[in-house]
Design a protein around this motif. Sequence first.
Motif, PDB file in Angstrom:
ATOM      1  N   LYS A   1      70.400  36.588  38.443  1.00  0.00           N
ATOM      2  CA  LYS A   1      69.262  36.810  39.349  1.00  0.00           C
ATOM      3  C   LYS A   1      69.407  38.103  40.151  1.00  0.00           C
ATOM      4  O   LYS A   1      68.471  38.903  40.240  1.00  0.00           O
ATOM      5  N   THR A   2      70.579  38.286  40.749  1.00  0.00           N
ATOM      6  CA  THR A   2      70.790  39.492  41.568  1.00  0.00           C
ATOM      7  C   THR A   2      70.713  40.749  40.706  1.00  0.00           C
ATOM      8  O   THR A   2      70.095  41.746  41.093  1.00  0.00           O
ATOM      9  N   THR A   3      71.303  40.675  39.530  1.00  0.00           N
ATOM     10  CA  THR A   3      71.256  41.817  38.615  1.00  0.00           C
ATOM     11  C   THR A   3      69.805  42.185  38.303  1.00  0.00           C
ATOM     12  O   THR A   3      69.439  43.362  38.296  1.00  0.00           O
TER      13      THR A   3
ATOM     14  N   PRO B   1      68.896  41.880  50.641  1.00  0.00           N
ATOM     15  CA  PRO B   1      70.002  41.628  49.708  1.00  0.00           C
ATOM     16  C   PRO B   1      70.691  40.304  50.018  1.00  0.00           C
ATOM     17  O   PRO B   1      70.589  39.806  51.141  1.00  0.00           O
ATOM     18  N   GLU B   2      71.392  39.744  49.040  1.00  0.00           N
ATOM     19  CA  GLU B   2      72.120  38.504  49.330  1.00  0.00           C
ATOM     20  C   GLU B   2      73.365  38.850  50.154  1.00  0.00           C
ATOM     21  O   GLU B   2      73.889  39.958  50.053  1.00  0.00           O
ATOM     22  N   ASN B   3      73.799  37.916  50.965  1.00  0.00           N
ATOM     23  CA  ASN B   3      74.988  38.096  51.818  1.00  0.00           C
ATOM     24  C   ASN B   3      74.995  39.420  52.567  1.00  0.00           C
ATOM     25  O   ASN B   3      76.019  40.079  52.661  1.00  0.00           O
TER      26      ASN B   3
ATOM     27  N   LEU C   1      63.551  39.068  47.807  1.00  0.00           N
ATOM     28  CA  LEU C   1      64.435  38.325  48.702  1.00  0.00           C
ATOM     29  C   LEU C   1      65.498  37.618  47.867  1.00  0.00           C
ATOM     30  O   LEU C   1      65.182  36.798  47.009  1.00  0.00           O
ATOM     31  N   ASP C   2      66.750  37.975  48.112  1.00  0.00           N
ATOM     32  CA  ASP C   2      67.829  37.404  47.317  1.00  0.00           C
ATOM     33  C   ASP C   2      68.515  36.305  48.132  1.00  0.00           C
ATOM     34  O   ASP C   2      69.210  36.598  49.094  1.00  0.00           O
ATOM     35  N   GLU C   3      68.307  35.083  47.732  1.00  0.00           N
ATOM     36  CA  GLU C   3      68.878  33.904  48.404  1.00  0.00           C
ATOM     37  C   GLU C   3      68.576  33.895  49.913  1.00  0.00           C
ATOM     38  O   GLU C   3      69.498  33.818  50.733  1.00  0.00           O
ATOM     39  N   PRO C   4      67.297  33.964  50.284  1.00  0.00           N
ATOM     40  CA  PRO C   4      66.976  34.075  51.712  1.00  0.00           C
ATOM     41  C   PRO C   4      67.350  32.846  52.545  1.00  0.00           C
ATOM     42  O   PRO C   4      67.511  32.981  53.759  1.00  0.00           O
TER      43      PRO C   4
HETATM   44 MG    MG Z   1      72.934  36.439  43.258  1.00  0.00          MG
END
Ligand code: MG
Length: 311
Positions: free
Chosen positions: A49-51, A87-89, A163-166
């Motif tokens: 997903k992030t990629t 971004p996530e984290n 939104l990555d893992e909001p």
């Molecule tokens: Mg990810």
Amino acid sequence: MNIVETSGLSKTYRSGLFKRSIVHALTEVSLSVRKGEIFGLLGPNGAGKTTFVKILLSIVHPTQGEATVAGEKLGSPSIRERSGYLPENHRYPAFLTGLQTLIFFGSLNGMRGKALADRAHQLLELVGLQDWKKVKIKRYSKGMLQRLGLAQALLNDPDLLFLDEPTDGVDPVGRKEIRDLLTSLRNQDKTIFLNSHLLSEVEMISDRVAILNKGKVLKIGTIAELTSKQIEYELLLDRSLDDSIIEKLRPHLLSLNVEGKKLVIAVETNVELNTSIDILRSKGILIESMAQKRTTLEDSFIDLIQREATS
Ligand SMILES: [Mg+2]
Ligand SMILES: Nc1ncnc2c1ncn2[C@@H]1O[C@H](COP(=O)(O)OP(=O)(O)O)[C@@H](O)[C@H]1O
């Protein structure tokens, strides 16, 4: 109109000693996101997903395939100008206040002076942090940090939000606040692309969903399309069923489970449901209660991933 369109996007990472270990993070991912929708990309950790989002924002380059964002080819500067990204984290310097954080990121975006200050105050209000704007963010909860992240992603008034893992690590109340915020942004005509490994979150707010596993898209559709293959009903009867009745019911049903006086059946349409009720009634059985059990996206998701694992 599609605001994101990808065709056969693949990404292979090489890592480890002499770059000998190869990871197929994405394999031929083709999907489109419509303008104005909340699109959920759903999959377990490591699914890719992030990629995928990083490729759309040209943070990572695809090994193969093509994509357009807002009609522009990958790499076009106007993609980043029109997009917001959480971004996530993500981590912000803990010694800054919420307001200072937005001013800092806004100035990186080329915003200045009163226009930037006004925008920062307006966004802090939008995400419900107006009373916290002068507090250092080391005192913020995870939910507040994510809302600040949303405000940061909205600084340049983007049409499209990634939104990555909001809601990752956010408590239930905080999650609800974020969901409400996203729904209100969608209603202001923004398109929201949401990565999540949290099924229930995605299910509650997404208009459409793609299920990604090990870099491959397993399914794309509305929640209803992904979950409505069968409808389950739970019936409570006035007595337990004997085998002859069970055998009469079985040919009409996708599945049948008896537990004492409780009967759980799965049907494709309500025609089979009514046939089953007719059979029960013709045997003099009374139905004391009946409830529809919805197949959740989670059931469908687990089902898909398991089938993938055994095929
Ligand atoms: Mg990810
Ligand atoms: N920079 C990288 N180098 C090597 N492998 C990577 C890199 N980034 C991600 N991966 C690998 O690619 C796969 C997909 O990762 P990612 O896109 O982060 O998935 P997700 O966001 O769904 O958890 C994982 O196996 C991950 O370990």
